[in-house]
Design a protein around this motif. Structure first.
Motif, PDB file in Angstrom:
ATOM      1  N   SER A   1       0.831  -1.219   0.132  1.00  0.00           N
ATOM      2  CA  SER A   1       0.068   0.135  -0.090  1.00  0.00           C
ATOM      3  C   SER A   1       1.005   1.281   0.043  1.00  0.00           C
TER       4      SER A   1
ATOM      5  N   HIS B   1      -0.866   5.584   2.352  1.00  0.00           N
ATOM      6  CA  HIS B   1      -1.516   5.401   3.631  1.00  0.00           C
ATOM      7  C   HIS B   1      -0.947   4.340   4.521  1.00  0.00           C
TER       8      HIS B   1
ATOM      9  N   VAL C   1      -1.791   1.309   6.675  1.00  0.00           N
ATOM     10  CA  VAL C   1      -2.722   0.372   6.704  1.00  0.00           C
ATOM     11  C   VAL C   1      -2.349  -1.140   7.759  1.00  0.00           C
ATOM     12  N   GLN C   2      -3.285  -1.923   8.202  1.00  0.00           N
ATOM     13  CA  GLN C   2      -2.932  -2.864   9.112  1.00  0.00           C
ATOM     14  C   GLN C   2      -3.660  -3.950   8.306  1.00  0.00           C
ATOM     15  N   GLU C   3      -3.052  -5.291   8.388  1.00  0.00           N
ATOM     16  CA  GLU C   3      -3.319  -6.431   7.919  1.00  0.00           C
ATOM     17  C   GLU C   3      -4.103  -7.302   8.903  1.00  0.00           C
TER      18      GLU C   3
ATOM     19  N   ILE D   1      -7.178  -5.924   4.434  1.00  0.00           N
ATOM     20  CA  ILE D   1      -6.329  -4.814   4.418  1.00  0.00           C
ATOM     21  C   ILE D   1      -7.140  -3.654   4.872  1.00  0.00           C
ATOM     22  N   ARG D   2      -6.823  -2.946   6.008  1.00  0.00           N
ATOM     23  CA  ARG D   2      -7.555  -1.712   6.398  1.00  0.00           C
ATOM     24  C   ARG D   2      -6.633  -0.445   6.522  1.00  0.00           C
ATOM     25  N   LEU D   3      -7.437   0.757   6.338  1.00  0.00           N
ATOM     26  CA  LEU D   3      -6.804   1.974   6.943  1.00  0.00           C
ATOM     27  C   LEU D   3      -6.923   2.178   8.088  1.00  0.00           C
ATOM     28  N   GLN D   4      -5.340   2.591   8.952  1.00  0.00           N
ATOM     29  CA  GLN D   4      -5.602   2.940  10.277  1.00  0.00           C
ATOM     30  C   GLN D   4      -6.501   4.172  10.609  1.00  0.00           C
TER      31      GLN D   4
ATOM     32  N   PHE E   1      -6.076   6.110  -2.593  1.00  0.00           N
ATOM     33  CA  PHE E   1      -5.714   4.724  -1.733  1.00  0.00           C
ATOM     34  C   PHE E   1      -5.380   3.897  -2.742  1.00  0.00           C
TER      35      PHE E   1
ATOM     36  N   LEU F   1      -3.231   0.033  -3.584  1.00  0.00           N
ATOM     37  CA  LEU F   1      -2.795  -1.110  -3.187  1.00  0.00           C
ATOM     38  C   LEU F   1      -2.319  -2.007  -4.483  1.00  0.00           C
TER      39      LEU F   1
END
Length: 785
Positions: free
Chosen positions: A227, A230, A232-234, A239-242, A251, A253
């Protein structure tokens, strides 16, 4: 009269924590848009996405909120619904004028209503009306999008902010098309619809953003997911945005896996016996070496390119120049409101010697951002430089693409660039990807998007290969046991190293058979691939094809073929995919606000990440901090002399105060930062070969009228010169006939002019045909209906 203003003591001024200049806080908040939630499911090379926008009315009267927002330029919007007070109202896709009339009537009757409209392939407008005091309303958009795949990686890109665009042209009289900060102009007649006001830097997070992407490789081996920009956390395959990220950049990916050659058939699932196919052909590695070519590099050095973008653009342009060989010819054009050339090289094509390349790189190294984005003139000049080239013709545009006059650029440069491979390098964190992608598609070129300096080297590796000759040209399709609907098949194009060929279209009958792709290799030898079909259960395939088909038709409409409107509307409604001529509208049956909304607010958007503050290098003027029901009046021009072209609309002039935010008017150093493209070949109409042909369409009359005007202006030239002009005209008309899907009269005239003969006879023949085809009847523009 002079009024004395006394400074208030500090104890009487309590600043709002983290508030930006001009921010207005109340106990109930100040902006209608509370949240944006994006949920995407990636499966192989496509993605299904749901976007949920949450609105709240913090006032004591009913509210109509307007939000101008981006979506991926190739995404197909297929569903829309509104939820409020426990009620769910499904949206209906209608012709745009009818949808607006229904929405306006519902609002005047005091009913809740929402409408979603497309203004550009990647810019949309949402209006939600009669939100009662204290109420929350959510609107849901469902879309499907293909994922571009290049050099072993697919890219999921989701834009989150509409960046300010440069608006050229002379302001128009009459009603404005929208409520944005820019005036409508003759070059951008709907400018006020695509220029939402911009939040001042430092404003506290106005919108809660959440974004989650689930990844299913769909049988392919996923090697890596990256990514950009941004945090992100997996969580397993999600996969998400903090929390805390802002709506100020795209965004991105990137998913690294190996694609494979395939032919997927997706039946419609009804009794019609039809379906959609997707053909993907993955090329072999490119052979070493390439032929000589003529390359024109066009570099945007306008005000919106300030900062890291200008640094990256200079590096990208220099890298392109360094890849040229002594057998090539080249030219470099840098532009803002004027066009400049490297000292010592002149305005023509120069041999790519070591000395000349050094001069070009030296010129590029001195460029700084300034002025407005007058893109039309340099593209016209670049096309003129390549017009007489007999070899491989390449145009490379390096820019952020932040212009509003896409339609004008399309109409004015389409024919001239029809035989040129146009490659675009888009540099920005909120790049105008729709514009640059369509421009690159004109001649089978590629579009590379660079969202940070870290991505530049990787992106330029891709561009360098694309500047070389295609691996396979003159492509055509042959169906075996599969009944293709020929007019629905997308342009076959050429095959380039590292970039799979993708062809979409419709078929009739049984979902079985094969397609053979034929062409000529780089050495002129025959090239062929046969791909057997497999059946898939994926409704997104049809929506993605329909969106691509609509884009091709809309590009031709923008180029002047106004006869396509009925076909565009019919295609949109038949396949349930939003376009510029239709709109989704959702209307509640309950009356909740007698007399309609008391406030009408357009939601300000973030200044894109990486853009400098509009007040950093210039004085600022603030407008009154108040809501208003009337559309804002056109703001006065701002900035020092010489920054705007004569008669141009203001680029970031005094924006209306909206939602409690007092918008700035920037001068000086912010020139154009707050302020539709050469035609692609149509579906089923390759330059040569046996691919399916689209049905002939009416030619763009404005373009033919310009050709006729040019021809008559040259009537007094010597016979030899006029004969050469006729031959040039023939080449342009031949390209136009191909673009139109085989226009018999234009194609016949083109053959006559290119064959030569008696100049007076040919001249009269050309005038007669052009005059007969150049008439046009005007209709009210669809964005004002």
């Amino acid at each position: 009269m002079i009024t004395s203003i006394t400074t208030l003591p500090p104890e009487e001024c309590h600043p709002v924590p983290d508030a930006g200049l001009g921010a207005l806080a109340t106990e109930r908040g100040n902006l209608p848009l509370e949240s944006v939630d994006v949920t995407a499911a990636v499966s192989g090379l496509s993605a299904g996405v749901e976007v949920v926008q949450g609105f709240r009315n913090p006032h004591d009267v009913a509210l109509e909120a307007t939000y101008v927002f981006p979506l991926p330029d190739r995404a197909a919007v297929t569903a829309f619904r509104m939820e409020a007070d426990g009620r769910v109202i499904e949206g209906v896709l209608k012709e745009r004028g009818q949808a607006r009339a229904d929405y306006d009537q519902a609002i005047s009757q005091g009913k809740r209503a929402a409408i979603a409209e497309e203004d550009r392939p990647d810019v949309f407008t949402m209006r939600v009306g009669n939100i009662v005091p204290g109420e929350r309303v959510t609107v849901h958009l469902t879309l499907n999008q293909p994922l571009p795949y290049e050099d072993g990686a697919a890219t999921f890109r989701f834009p989150l902010v509409v960046a300010p665009r440069y608006i050229p042209g002379t302001p128009l009289d009459g009603d404005r098309a929208g409520d944005g900060w820019a005036s409508d102009t003759d070059a951008v007649p709907d400018a006020s619809r695509v220029t939402p006001p911009v939040l001042l830097p430092g404003f506290p997070n106005p919108v809660r953003l959440s974004l989650a992407v689930s990844v299913d490789p769909a049988g392919l081996e996923l090697r890596e997911a990256r990514s950009s920009l941004h945090v992100v956390q997996e969580e397993g395959t999600v996969i998400r945005l903090q929390p805390g990220e802002r709506l100020d950049r795209d965004f991105i990916l990137r998913l690294a896996f190996d694609a494979s050659t395939s032919l997927a058939l997706a039946p419609d699932g009804d009794d019609e016996g039809e379906g959609t196919f997707t053909l993907t052909v993955v090329p072999e590695p490119a052979p070493a070496g390439a032929g000589a070519k003529d390359v024109v590099l066009v570099l945007d050095r306008s005000g919106s390119m300030t900062g890291w973008k200008m640094v990256a653009a200079r590096r990208a342009a220099a890298r392109i120049v360094d890849t040229l060989t002594s057998g090539d010819r080249f030219a470099v054009l840098s532009f803002d409101t004027v066009v400049e050339y490297p000292e010592g090289l002149g305005e023509g094509l120069s041999e790519a010697s070591d000395r000349n390349r050094y001069r070009a790189v030296e010129h590029l190294a001195r460029l700084e951002a300034r002025g407005g984005t007058e893109m039309l003139s340099p593209l016209e000049r670049a096309a003129a430089l390549l017009a007489d080239s007999a070899g491989d013709r390449v145009l490379v545009l390096v820019t952020d693409g932040q212009v509003g006059n896409e339609d004008q650029i399309l109409e004015r440069t389409g024919a001239a660039l029809a035989g040129v491979r146009v490659h675009t390098v888009g540099i920005d964190r909120a790049v105008n990807a729709g514009f640059l992608g369509r421009l690159a598609g004109l001649g089978g070129g590629r579009c590379e998007l660079v969202e940070s300096e870290d991505r530049l080297d990787e992106a330029m590796e891709h561009i360098h290969r694309r500047i070389g000759a295609p691996l396979v040209t003159d492509l055509s399709l042959k169906a075996d046991g599969l009944d293709l609907v020929t007019e629905t098949v997308s342009h076959v194009g050429s095959i380039y190293s590292g970039v799979p060929l993708t062809v979409l279209g419709r078929y009739r009958g049984a979902a079985a058979g094969a397609l053979t792709v034929r062409g000529l290799g780089a050495d002129g030898s025959p090239w062929e691939r046969r791909v057997t079909a497999s059946v898939v259960d994926n409704p997104a395939v049809r929506a993605i094809w329909a969106r691509a088909r609509l884009r091709a038709l809309e590009d031709r409409y923008a180029a002047g073929d106004r006869s396509l409107e009925a076909e565009i509307v019919e295609t949109s409604l038949r396949y349930g995919v939003l376009c510029r001529f239709t709109a989704f509208v959702a209307i509640d049956t309950q009356v909740v606000a007698e007399g309609g909304p008391g406030h009408r607010v357009i939601q300000p958007v973030e200044l894109p990440s990486g853009w400098e503050s509009p007040v950093a290098a210039a004085p600022m003027m603030l407008t009154s901090m108040a809501f208003g029901n009337a559309a804002p009046s056109p703001p006065p021009p701002m900035g020092p002399p010489g920054m705007a072209p004569p008669g141009a609309a203001p680029k970031f002039a005094a924006s209306p105060a909206v939602g409690g935010i007092s918008q700035e008017a920037a001068a000086g150093g912010f020139d154009d930062r707050a302020r539709m493209l050469p035609r692609p070949v149509p579906a089923g109409a390759p330059p040569r070969g046996g691919a399916p042909q689209a049905r002939p369409q009416d030619p763009p009359r404005e373009q033919l009228a310009e050709e006729l005007k040019r021809l008559r202006a040259a009537a007094s030239l010597p016979a030899a010169e006029r004969l050469r002009l006729l031959e040039d005209l023939g080449s342009r008309l031949a390209a136009l006939a191909v673009y139109l899907g085989g226009h018999a009269e234009l194609a016949a005239l083109a053959r006559e002019l290119q064959a030569g003969g008696d100049v007076d006879t040919l001249w009269r023949r050309a005038e007669e045909v052009l005059e007969s085809l150049a008439g046009s009847a005007k209709r009210r523009p669809f964005w004002k209906r």
